[in-house]
Design an enzyme around this catalytic site. Structure first.
Site, PDB file in Angstrom:
ATOM      1  N   ARG A 114     -23.598   4.370 -18.169  1.00  0.00           N
ATOM      2  CA  ARG A 114     -22.218   4.849 -18.339  1.00  0.00           C
ATOM      3  C   ARG A 114     -21.985   6.068 -17.817  1.00  0.00           C
ATOM      4  O   ARG A 114     -20.679   6.500 -17.526  1.00  0.00           O
ATOM      5  CB  ARG A 114     -21.672   4.537 -19.539  1.00  0.00           C
ATOM      6  CG  ARG A 114     -21.730   2.849 -19.906  1.00  0.00           C
ATOM      7  CD  ARG A 114     -21.029   2.872 -21.196  1.00  0.00           C
ATOM      8  NE  ARG A 114     -20.760   1.714 -21.394  1.00  0.00           N
ATOM      9  CZ  ARG A 114     -19.660   1.225 -21.355  1.00  0.00           C
ATOM     10  NH1 ARG A 114     -18.621   1.933 -21.220  1.00  0.00           N
ATOM     11  NH2 ARG A 114     -19.291  -0.252 -21.298  1.00  0.00           N
TER      12      ARG A 114
ATOM     13  N   HIS B 110     -12.456   0.408  19.525  1.00  0.00           N
ATOM     14  CA  HIS B 110     -11.204   0.613  19.178  1.00  0.00           C
ATOM     15  C   HIS B 110     -11.044   2.116  18.556  1.00  0.00           C
ATOM     16  O   HIS B 110     -10.063   2.309  17.980  1.00  0.00           O
ATOM     17  CB  HIS B 110     -10.407  -0.342  18.219  1.00  0.00           C
ATOM     18  CG  HIS B 110     -10.140  -1.593  19.087  1.00  0.00           C
ATOM     19  ND1 HIS B 110      -9.377  -1.804  20.009  1.00  0.00           N
ATOM     20  CD2 HIS B 110     -10.962  -2.725  18.782  1.00  0.00           C
ATOM     21  CE1 HIS B 110      -9.391  -3.094  20.291  1.00  0.00           C
ATOM     22  NE2 HIS B 110     -10.331  -3.618  19.755  1.00  0.00           N
TER      23      HIS B 110
ATOM     24  N   CYS C 156     -18.398   6.807 -19.786  1.00  0.00           N
ATOM     25  CA  CYS C 156     -18.897   7.357 -20.828  1.00  0.00           C
ATOM     26  C   CYS C 156     -19.335   6.343 -21.779  1.00  0.00           C
ATOM     27  O   CYS C 156     -18.788   5.303 -21.761  1.00  0.00           O
ATOM     28  CB  CYS C 156     -17.922   8.180 -21.672  1.00  0.00           C
ATOM     29  SG  CYS C 156     -17.354   9.479 -20.792  1.00  0.00           S
TER      30      CYS C 156
ATOM     31  N   ASN D  21     -14.353   7.499 -24.919  1.00  0.00           N
ATOM     32  CA  ASN D  21     -14.545   7.024 -23.606  1.00  0.00           C
ATOM     33  C   ASN D  21     -13.128   6.709 -22.893  1.00  0.00           C
ATOM     34  O   ASN D  21     -12.459   5.933 -23.396  1.00  0.00           O
ATOM     35  CB  ASN D  21     -15.444   5.804 -23.646  1.00  0.00           C
ATOM     36  CG  ASN D  21     -15.405   4.927 -22.375  1.00  0.00           C
ATOM     37  OD1 ASN D  21     -15.348   5.495 -21.087  1.00  0.00           O
ATOM     38  ND2 ASN D  21     -15.642   3.703 -22.556  1.00  0.00           N
ATOM     39  N   GLY D  22     -12.690   7.192 -21.770  1.00  0.00           N
ATOM     40  CA  GLY D  22     -11.444   6.905 -21.132  1.00  0.00           C
ATOM     41  C   GLY D  22     -10.520   8.136 -20.858  1.00  0.00           C
ATOM     42  O   GLY D  22     -11.208   9.316 -20.874  1.00  0.00           O
TER      43      GLY D  22
ATOM     44  N   LYS E 205     -24.720   1.944   0.333  1.00  0.00           N
ATOM     45  CA  LYS E 205     -25.778   2.102  -0.322  1.00  0.00           C
ATOM     46  C   LYS E 205     -26.405   3.595   0.186  1.00  0.00           C
ATOM     47  O   LYS E 205     -26.829   4.155  -0.715  1.00  0.00           O
ATOM     48  CB  LYS E 205     -27.026   1.157   0.119  1.00  0.00           C
ATOM     49  CG  LYS E 205     -27.013  -0.343  -0.538  1.00  0.00           C
ATOM     50  CD  LYS E 205     -27.120  -0.176  -2.287  1.00  0.00           C
ATOM     51  CE  LYS E 205     -25.930  -0.099  -2.988  1.00  0.00           C
ATOM     52  NZ  LYS E 205     -25.244  -1.077  -3.442  1.00  0.00           N
TER      53      LYS E 205
ATOM     54  N   LYS F 210     -22.716   3.662 -13.768  1.00  0.00           N
ATOM     55  CA  LYS F 210     -22.983   2.404 -13.436  1.00  0.00           C
ATOM     56  C   LYS F 210     -21.758   1.801 -13.940  1.00  0.00           C
ATOM     57  O   LYS F 210     -21.569   0.492 -13.112  1.00  0.00           O
ATOM     58  CB  LYS F 210     -24.117   1.895 -14.276  1.00  0.00           C
ATOM     59  CG  LYS F 210     -24.608   0.491 -14.135  1.00  0.00           C
ATOM     60  CD  LYS F 210     -25.313   0.299 -13.076  1.00  0.00           C
ATOM     61  CE  LYS F 210     -25.866  -1.084 -12.525  1.00  0.00           C
ATOM     62  NZ  LYS F 210     -25.912  -0.978 -11.002  1.00  0.00           N
TER      63      LYS F 210
ATOM     64  N   GLU G 202     -21.853  -2.890   3.102  1.00  0.00           N
ATOM     65  CA  GLU G 202     -22.598  -2.409   2.065  1.00  0.00           C
ATOM     66  C   GLU G 202     -23.741  -1.688   2.281  1.00  0.00           C
ATOM     67  O   GLU G 202     -24.342  -0.646   1.555  1.00  0.00           O
ATOM     68  CB  GLU G 202     -23.182  -3.832   1.321  1.00  0.00           C
ATOM     69  CG  GLU G 202     -24.419  -3.963   0.312  1.00  0.00           C
ATOM     70  CD  GLU G 202     -23.808  -3.136  -0.794  1.00  0.00           C
ATOM     71  OE1 GLU G 202     -22.578  -2.723  -1.026  1.00  0.00           O
ATOM     72  OE2 GLU G 202     -24.858  -3.040  -1.769  1.00  0.00           O
TER      73      GLU G 202
ATOM     74  N   GLU H 193     -24.184   6.486  -1.336  1.00  0.00           N
ATOM     75  CA  GLU H 193     -24.414   6.833  -2.712  1.00  0.00           C
ATOM     76  C   GLU H 193     -25.604   7.302  -3.137  1.00  0.00           C
ATOM     77  O   GLU H 193     -25.689   7.974  -4.260  1.00  0.00           O
ATOM     78  CB  GLU H 193     -23.877   5.531  -3.595  1.00  0.00           C
ATOM     79  CG  GLU H 193     -24.770   4.373  -3.454  1.00  0.00           C
ATOM     80  CD  GLU H 193     -24.101   3.190  -4.255  1.00  0.00           C
ATOM     81  OE1 GLU H 193     -24.388   2.112  -3.947  1.00  0.00           O
ATOM     82  OE2 GLU H 193     -23.547   3.508  -5.168  1.00  0.00           O
TER      83      GLU H 193
ATOM     84  N   TRP I 200     -19.621  11.014 -18.537  1.00  0.00           N
ATOM     85  CA  TRP I 200     -19.044  11.025 -17.047  1.00  0.00           C
ATOM     86  C   TRP I 200     -17.961  11.737 -16.958  1.00  0.00           C
ATOM     87  O   TRP I 200     -16.660  10.977 -17.553  1.00  0.00           O
ATOM     88  CB  TRP I 200     -19.146   9.480 -16.468  1.00  0.00           C
ATOM     89  CG  TRP I 200     -18.820   9.615 -15.001  1.00  0.00           C
ATOM     90  CD1 TRP I 200     -19.652   9.525 -14.032  1.00  0.00           C
ATOM     91  CD2 TRP I 200     -17.591   9.486 -14.293  1.00  0.00           C
ATOM     92  NE1 TRP I 200     -19.247   9.581 -12.705  1.00  0.00           N
ATOM     93  CE2 TRP I 200     -17.605   9.438 -12.958  1.00  0.00           C
ATOM     94  CE3 TRP I 200     -16.204   9.451 -14.759  1.00  0.00           C
ATOM     95  CZ2 TRP I 200     -16.696   9.331 -12.142  1.00  0.00           C
ATOM     96  CZ3 TRP I 200     -15.035   9.453 -13.546  1.00  0.00           C
ATOM     97  CH2 TRP I 200     -15.621   9.385 -12.509  1.00  0.00           C
TER      98      TRP I 200
END
Ligand code: F6R
Length: 607
Positions: free
Chosen positions: A27, A502, A2, A98-99, A483, A602, A479, A486, A74
């Protein structure tokens, strides 16, 4: 996460709050809202979804007021609808947060016991009612807020305004960042200096436990014991200009294409191309005396850490542990004296990475932050920091931050190797030369964009994708999978190529594309054998290699992208680019919101 902003201004603040929120949208973008004081009454406008929805709402229903707070959310507690959107308010107080308030259930029960009615599912609403409750008991706004802060457990940055108090705003910080901005007869609050950049460059960063009382002419800061304390005013370098997409359809594509330039900028700060040596800024510890390194990060930054482990062990002969910050912080890891703890973060605000840094400091480690935001909490709290010169990364999926992190880590590897006597000048010159070639090689990699776009067509319809690699290509496989997940919402996994037999090889069938990252390095033959095993089971392989690798494998892959032949040391930096482009084009074909994928933000400032 947030983002929060607050302004005690001289004129209507709604447009400025909106502008600040746009700069904080990285955010979170589940909902947004503002509250202002109009004729000493609290007025609010809120909207589900992105800031544009809030702006449209305010255009229809304008809101006056010279003092106000704003929030982009968020969601943590409560679905992202308008009711749960901040600011939350009673008739006396409005709050942005925020939190996470960890004891909100107990506080809510207590307040409901007083007959107080709750409207939302959020944890934040308890803050509104607690402050209101203490105001009703006759406390001043300052005392009511201070008393409330002492009752809260968890992490927060808060902005609070009060009905009938048009010259007052209170901000508080515990666990989540908050900056105070100084204007001319105006004062500001913001989650970061970037939000305040168009308003002021004079900034004070609150410390843990601080709370601040703002009036139009100044601020009084209190520490966690409520004592008045001085905090220094700094000059922020954050730019007031809002980043644009230029001619690109998305920030992500623009940022992918910026990589040759920003890798070059990062090298420019750390590498002397004439002497072919690495020149780090002065560090407050001796690299030669480092006995062990622990590298800690989250997400994509963690994959940069993983590449660095391979580099530091192989080139510098240094023992390295890598850890995901959210795991590390609760593991009670023993950290031997003389160790260097390195923290990698684009934002420099990731809550778990920050907590891990504080733990490492307590363990007597030297601490080094590797960040893209020079003024971030991580940079300020670590003993030393190294910067990536990626510039603002707006796309939520990290691209140029990752390759510039790798660039810094490659330079750090060389510097540590030199300090430890693990390489001589000729080695340093060879590795440095390989690095100086990366920007131009990155341009060559970007030339494969059209081809990758074509391959995306074949992948966009599938359910699962596998990425394989060995050595430093293994983190690139991880990575690549991250990508794709997401931004395209396709399930993908990255695996160490040798680990396939395996278990995961059971997944292989004609429907599953397998992206193999296999530069012709010393591990090439091993990976090539794994590719043959996959193909023998009907797997459709997309082979990322160079000409030598393609020839050595033969014509067995469904598709091959021939990337430039480079020193194996730098391949992870270059091979990150095609996996970014592939994910990007697949996401575009799927029609997802590439720059702001669902459920993400982000900067992850909650644990
Ligand atoms: C993925 C991504 C995230 C971040 C992670 C850490 O594309 O962007 O996985 O890498 O949230 O963020 P920072 O680097 O800001 O600590």
């Amino acid at each position: 996460m947030c983002g929060i902003i607050g302004i005690i201004g001289k004129a209507g603040v709604a447009p400025l709050l909106l502008e600040g929120l746009k700069r904080l949208e990285y955010r979170g973008y589940d909902s947004a809202g503002i509250a202002t004081l109009v004729d000493s009454r609290i007025e609010r406008r809120r909207a589900e979804g992105r800031i544009v929805n809030l702006a449209a709402r305010i255009e229809k229903e304008p809101i006056a007021g010279q003092t106000g707070i704003g929030h982009t959310r968020w969601a943590t507690h409560g679905i992202p609808n308008e009711i749960n959107a901040h600011p939350h308010a009673s008739s006396k107080v409005a709050v942005v947060h925020n939190g996470i308030i960890e004891n909100f259930q107990a506080l809510r029960k207590e307040l409901e016991g007083f007959g107080i009615h709750f409207e939302t599912d959020t944890d934040t609403e308890v803050i509104v009612h607690l402050i209101t409750h203490y105001l009703d008991e006759g406390l001043t706004p300052e005392a009511a807020t201070a008393k409330t802060l002492h009752r809260l457990e968890g992490a927060f940055a808060l902005g609070v305004i009060f009905a009938n108090e048009s010259s007052l705003m209170i901000g508080a910080r515990r666990g989540s960042p908050l900056a105070i901005g100084y204007g001319d007869g105006e004062m500001y609050l913001g989650s970061d200096a970037l939000a305040l950049a168009p308003l002021t460059s004079k900034i004070t960063y609150l410390e843990e436990g601080d709370w601040a009382v703002l009036t139009p002419t100044g601020v009084t800061i209190h520490d966690e014991t409520d004592a008045v304390i001085e905090r220094k005013i700094e000059k922020s370098a954050a730019s007031g200009a809002l980043e644009g997409k230029g001619n690109y359809p998305h920030f992500m594509l623009k940022e992918i294409f910026e990589q040759p330039a920003v890798i070059g900028d990062t090298l420019h700060a750390l590498l002397n191309p004439v002497t072919r040596t690495i020149v780090l800024p002065d560090l407050p510890f001796d690299l030669a005396g480092i006995s062990r390194a622990t590298i800690i990060a989250c997400g994509t930054s963690f994959y940069a850490a993983l590449v660095a482990k391979y580099w530091l062990e192989a080139v510098a002969g240094l023992a390295v542990d890598v850890d995901i910050a959210s795991e590390f912080r609760y593991r009670n890891a023993g950290m031997p004296k003389g160790g260097l703890a390195i923290f990698i973060s684009q934002s420099g605000e990731t809550a778990d990475t920050l907590a891990a840094l504080r733990y490492a400091k307590k363990q007597g480690q030297h601490t080094l932050a590797l960040v893209n935001v020079a003024e971030s909490s991580l940079a300020r709290e670590a003993e030393a920091s190294l910067l990536t010169y990626a510039g603002p990364e707006i796309g939520v999926a990290s691209t140029k931050a990752f390759t510039t992190q790798l660039t810094v880590l490659a330079c750090l590897t060389i510097a540590l190797a030199r300090a430890r006597g693990a390489i001589d000048h000729a080695d340093e010159a060879r590795l440095s030369a390989a690095l100086t070639e990366v920007p131009s090689r990155a341009v060559e990699v970007l030339n494969h964009d059209e081809r990758l776009k074509g391959l995306a067509d074949d992948i966009a319809g599938v359910r699962d994708v596998l990425y394989l690699g060995r050595g430093t290509s293994y983190p690139i496989a991880l990575e690549g999978a991250l990508k794709l997940k997401e931004i395209s919402y396709i399930h993908a996994e990255g695996y160490a190529a040798g680990e396939m037999k395996h278990g995961p090889i059971a997944l292989i069938d004609e429907g599953m594309p397998i992206i193999v990252i296999a530069p012709s390095d010393p591990l090439f033959e091993k990976t090539a054998s794994n590719v043959q095993e996959v193909i023998a089971r009907g797997g459709r392989v997309i082979f990322l290699s160079d000409r030598t690798g393609a020839e050595r494998l033969g014509r067995v892959a469904a598709a091959t992208i021939e990337l430039p032949e480079v020193d194996p040391f730098v391949t992870p930096i270059l091979y990150a680019i095609p996996v970014q482009l592939l994910a990007y084009h697949i996401a575009v074909l799927k029609g997802t919101n590439v720059d702001q994928p669902r459920n993400l933000a982000k900067s992850v400032t909650v644990e």
